[in-house]
Design an enzyme around this catalytic site. Structure first.
Site, mmCIF file in Angstrom:
data_model
loop_
_atom_site.group_PDB
_atom_site.id
_atom_site.type_symbol
_atom_site.label_atom_id
_atom_site.label_comp_id
_atom_site.label_asym_id
_atom_site.label_seq_id
_atom_site.Cartn_x
_atom_site.Cartn_y
_atom_site.Cartn_z
ATOM 1 N N ASP A 174 0.906 -1.145 0.000
ATOM 2 C CA ASP A 174 0.000 0.000 0.000
ATOM 3 C C ASP A 174 0.946 1.195 0.000
ATOM 4 O O ASP A 174 1.560 1.504 1.024
ATOM 5 C CB ASP A 174 -0.874 0.008 1.263
ATOM 6 N N HIS A 175 1.101 1.837 -1.147
ATOM 7 C CA HIS A 175 2.216 2.789 -1.256
ATOM 8 C C HIS A 175 2.053 3.986 -0.319
ATOM 9 O O HIS A 175 3.031 4.676 -0.027
ATOM 10 C CB HIS A 175 2.441 3.220 -2.713
ATOM 11 N N LYS A 200 5.037 6.615 2.292
ATOM 12 C CA LYS A 200 5.238 8.067 2.223
ATOM 13 C C LYS A 200 5.853 8.558 3.529
ATOM 14 O O LYS A 200 5.406 8.192 4.614
ATOM 15 C CB LYS A 200 3.888 8.774 1.968
ATOM 16 N N GLU A 221 -7.729 14.367 -5.294
ATOM 17 C CA GLU A 221 -6.865 14.432 -6.481
ATOM 18 C C GLU A 221 -7.498 15.372 -7.496
ATOM 19 O O GLU A 221 -8.727 15.446 -7.584
ATOM 20 C CB GLU A 221 -6.743 13.055 -7.121
ATOM 21 N N HIS A 263 -5.778 2.843 1.174
ATOM 22 C CA HIS A 263 -5.034 4.030 1.613
ATOM 23 C C HIS A 263 -5.732 4.779 2.771
ATOM 24 O O HIS A 263 -5.096 5.110 3.774
ATOM 25 C CB HIS A 263 -4.844 5.005 0.456
#
Ligand code: BG6
Length: 502
Positions: free
Chosen positions: A184-185, A189, A223, A247
């Site tokens: 889960d990128h 972060k 976004e 996320h």
């Protein structure tokens, strides 16, 4: 840790000619290599259906690094990195021959390096191939029997609870849970990891981090981009599956988790999973009160006219898929009972901003005269995840002058100003952790399933009650009116302060 102490590693990228390898994986590996973070004995093998020579493969990755890497490519670093691009195999990703070739290549590296060659299998492929590739690896003896062997799986991990469970079972037949790295990128972060540092490395915040002082929490991941070229995928996903299940729930876990006893992977993941288990389920009859969906119509973003979701490539002209979700969530435990967590995410929103707003309760007694506090509002903390990387503490100060007037002011910590250095990309952090075998920032099977079990009832209600008002927000806005109503019913509003945005 110096390079020679890192275990020799062979990174096999399935889907090596694809978009993810080009935009994210190659630039991240190049950065790691340039900064000396990769093992001394390190090789990359690309596997993809696409016909390419090894030289063409190297050239293709170079163009990815040139276009997307945060570091400017320098020739010396590139030639060191390119030397690790050792093989490219084109062929069917699930054919037994492919796995035989890999087993042989890994065996050769083991011999050449005189001992270990930990294989890391990175599946940068369509999710439909995960099971077949895992099975192929198992049959070729490349799974759990090789202790250093690992498999990296990208999202989407399933499309509901049942499919995620099936996927977990297939992976578990070949690999032990410790060998499975579900990405889960968001967890890679820097600003997300910094929430852990803020909460558990300081004495300031944790004493007030609960229902006695916190009134509500807002998590926004907005976004400005639309679905771009991913209409085909998105038509089967939508914002709830694409962003919330993974996320946004992960951000919620980090904000709401109990202090871990240590930063061991299992301990941190246990504490996060506890949060998922404590989230109040969404009963079918309450979905309409607690969840809002939206889809963008045409509109203006950054001064440019952009098309409606239904006019995007590979999207059905009467699509019912949501590009926006807002949820009201409760975490049923001692710390958070009755504190609402408002979550929202959407494409084609007014600004690109990911932030968490912690709103404190009002002071218990307002001693100042009314005139002194006409601008007063409760304290809040804003954790900016992106594009700004900062933390802002908003509190009241006396405005200069002969009378007492209170005005909100900000205490501001900015990552770039404080550290004068660029943060690594999430993929750099995550790839390095995979190589080290550290699973802290990855999703465990039970976490993924717990998150799906929360989302499943909403998906079911939405699927059996197709929306009648789509598109219900204009591109370039803050989403549908129903999202404002969701929070306004509690006498609150979404934070769209002057501090956020690009
Ligand atoms: C991905 C989603 O996981 O995250 C995309 O599939 C989304 O739809 C992206 O655009 C957002 O990531 P970031 O890092 O740009 O906030």
């Amino acid at each position: 840790m110096n390079r020679s102490s890192l275990s020799p590693t062979v990174l096999v990228i399935f889907g090596a000619a694809g978009d993810l390898a080009w935009r994210k994986i190659a630039p991240a590996l190049y950065s790691l290599s340039a900064e000396g973070w990769l093992p001394e004995k390190f090789a990359i093998i690309g596997v993809d259906r696409k016909e390419m020579t090894k030289e063409e493969f190297i050239g293709h990755l170079r163009s990815g690094v040139e276009s997307f890497c945060r570091r400017k490519l320098d020739e010396a670093s590139w030639s060191t990195f390119a030397a690790s691009l050792s093989q490219y195999h084109s062929g069917d990703l699930t054919h037994p021959d492919t796995f035989e070739v890999l087993a042989k290549a890994i065996g050769d590296f083991r011999q050449q390096w005189g001992g270990a060659a930990n294989p890391v299998f990175y599946l940068a492929t369509s999710p439909t191939l995960i099971e077949a590739i895992a099975t192929g690896l198992g049959k070729a003896g490349l799974g759990r029997n090789i202790p250093g062997s690992r498999i990296v799986v990208e999202k989407p991990f399933g499309r509901d609870l049942a499919s995620a469970q099936a996927l977990n079972r297939s992976l578990a037949e070949v690999f032990a849970e410790k060998q499975i790295f579900r990405i889960d990128h968001y967890l890679g972060k820097e600003t997300v990891q910094n929430i852990l540092a803020l909460r558990f490395g300081n004495a300031w915040f944790e004493p007030i981090w609960d229902r006695r002082y916190i009134d509500s929490v807002q998590i926004t991941v907005a976004e400005t981009i639309g679905v771009e070229q991913r209409g085909g995928y998105y038509e089967h996903a939508g914002a709830l599956r694409d962003m919330v299940q993974n996320h946004l729930f992960q951000l919620l876990c980090i904000v709401a988790m109990e202090p871990p006893v240590s930063f061991e992977a299992e301990e941190v993941r246990n504490k996060k999973t506890d949060v998922l288990h404590a989230i109040r389920p969404f009963p079918t009859e309450a979905v309409h009160r607690l969840a809002v969906r939206g889809q963008y119509g045409a509109g203006w973003v950054h001064g440019q006219h952009v098309p409606a979701y239904r006019s995007e490539p590979d999207v059905s002209p009467d699509s019912k898929m949501e590009s926006f979700v807002a949820l009201k969530v409760f975490v049923d435990n001692w710390r958070w009972q009755d504190v609402p967590f408002y979550l929202r995410t959407g494409k084609r929103m007014a600004q690109r901003v990911s932030q968490i707003v912690i709103n404190l309760r009002p002071v218990p007694h307002q001693a100042f005269p009314e005139i002194a506090v006409d601008q007063w509002h409760p304290n809040r903390m804003i954790l900016h995840i992106q594009p700004k990387e900062s933390i802002l503490l908003n509190f009241q100060a006396k405005r200069p002058g002969p009378t007492i007037r209170l005005t909100p002011v900000d205490l501001h910590f900015s990552y770039p100003d404080a550290f004068k250095t660029e943060s690594p990309e999430a993929y750099e952090t995550l790839l390095r952790d995979v190589i080290l075998g550290d699973g802290t920032l990855f999703m465990r099977a039970d976490q993924v399933e717990a998150a799906w079990s929360l989302v499943d009832p909403i998906l079911q209600v939405w699927e059996s009650n197709p929306p009648t008002d789509f598109p219900n927000y204009s591109a370039g806005s803050w989403g549908p009116e129903a999202a404002q109503v969701l929070i306004a019913r509690d006498g609150k509003s979404w934070f769209e302060g002057p501090e956020d945005g690009e």
